[in-house]
Design a protein around this motif. Sequence first.
Motif, PDB file in Angstrom:
ATOM      1  N   SER A  77       0.848  -1.344   0.090  1.00 35.98           N
ATOM      2  CA  SER A  77      -0.032   0.069   0.052  1.00 35.98           C
ATOM      3  C   SER A  77       0.719   1.471   0.189  1.00 35.98           C
ATOM      4  CB  SER A  77      -0.978   0.029   1.077  1.00 35.98           C
ATOM      5  OG  SER A  77      -1.938  -1.046   1.212  1.00 35.98           O
ATOM      6  N   VAL A  78       1.816   1.261   0.751  1.00 36.81           N
ATOM      7  CA  VAL A  78       2.959   2.588   0.738  1.00 36.81           C
ATOM      8  C   VAL A  78       3.442   2.765  -0.516  1.00 36.81           C
ATOM      9  CG1 VAL A  78       5.215   3.070   1.765  1.00 36.81           C
ATOM     10  CG2 VAL A  78       3.440   2.186   3.110  1.00 36.81           C
ATOM     11  N   LEU A  82       2.453   6.413  -1.680  1.00 36.36           N
ATOM     12  CA  LEU A  82       3.549   7.231  -1.458  1.00 36.36           C
ATOM     13  C   LEU A  82       4.279   7.951  -2.774  1.00 36.36           C
ATOM     14  CD1 LEU A  82       5.205   8.273   0.706  1.00 36.36           C
ATOM     15  CD2 LEU A  82       6.943   6.696   0.447  1.00 36.36           C
ATOM     16  N   PRO A  83       4.600   7.373  -3.873  1.00 34.51           N
ATOM     17  CA  PRO A  83       5.056   8.263  -4.937  1.00 34.51           C
ATOM     18  C   PRO A  83       4.287   9.418  -5.626  1.00 34.51           C
ATOM     19  CG  PRO A  83       5.541   5.748  -5.228  1.00 34.51           C
ATOM     20  CD  PRO A  83       4.577   6.017  -4.305  1.00 34.51           C
ATOM     21  N   SER A  84       2.882   9.000  -5.370  1.00 34.76           N
ATOM     22  CA  SER A  84       1.640   9.913  -5.810  1.00 34.76           C
ATOM     23  C   SER A  84       1.784  11.167  -4.909  1.00 34.76           C
ATOM     24  CB  SER A  84       0.243   9.513  -5.680  1.00 34.76           C
ATOM     25  OG  SER A  84       0.150   8.548  -6.923  1.00 34.76           O
ATOM     26  N   ILE A  85       1.921  10.763  -3.576  1.00 30.83           N
ATOM     27  CA  ILE A  85       1.881  11.882  -2.721  1.00 30.83           C
ATOM     28  C   ILE A  85       3.296  12.861  -2.918  1.00 30.83           C
ATOM     29  CG2 ILE A  85       2.011  12.532  -0.193  1.00 30.83           C
ATOM     30  CD1 ILE A  85       0.258   9.865   0.267  1.00 30.83           C
ATOM     31  N   LEU A 132       5.818  -6.964  -7.113  1.00 25.68           N
ATOM     32  CA  LEU A 132       4.695  -6.057  -6.944  1.00 25.68           C
ATOM     33  C   LEU A 132       4.910  -4.629  -6.449  1.00 25.68           C
ATOM     34  CD1 LEU A 132       2.187  -8.769  -5.700  1.00 25.68           C
ATOM     35  CD2 LEU A 132       2.336  -7.792  -8.133  1.00 25.68           C
ATOM     36  N   TYR A 133       6.065  -4.804  -5.436  1.00 29.07           N
ATOM     37  CA  TYR A 133       6.562  -3.560  -5.082  1.00 29.07           C
ATOM     38  C   TYR A 133       6.872  -2.321  -5.930  1.00 29.07           C
ATOM     39  CZ  TYR A 133       6.453  -5.799  -0.374  1.00 29.07           C
ATOM     40  OH  TYR A 133       6.032  -6.544   0.676  1.00 29.07           O
TER      41      TYR A 133
END
Length: 173
Positions: A77-78, A82-85, A132-133
Amino acid sequence: MERYIYRPKSDFALLNLNKILRSKVMKQLYKIKELRSFLILWGSQAVSSFGTAMTNFALIIWAYKQQGTVSSITLLSVCSYLPSILFCFLAGTLADRWNKKKIMLICDFIAALGTLTVFILYSTGSLRICHLYVINFTLSFMNAFQNPATYVAGITYYSKGAFYTSKRVASFL
């Protein structure tokens, strides 16, 4: 009981009623025709967002089945958000300067490649959680560019008369 049917007293009233109905119908048809480009853009982005959300949900379930730990889902989920944020401000600035259609096409193409990569890795039995990460991190980075480009591109597709209608439709996306 007899139904009431409107029967005009003269041909003039009938002609006037037809003009009123035609003008309202024509205005609605013109408004839809005016929004055609926007509706195509909105529809394609809605399908793209829905597909991405369904893929992310399926990957979370798969990751939990494989690892059985909440930490792997948390890290997934991170990597998904996280990259979008982190890059949204930089990506928004660059999306304003670059061609919006190209940004949306490239981001959708990379999202499709990511989904295809997951499918191929899963089909061959070589899909691992670390894949997937990386894929989710890349897709989230692309979403940082795609979201502002889609928003700005939507503004260019409607006129002042259709502004509020298109904003209502876009709020569902």
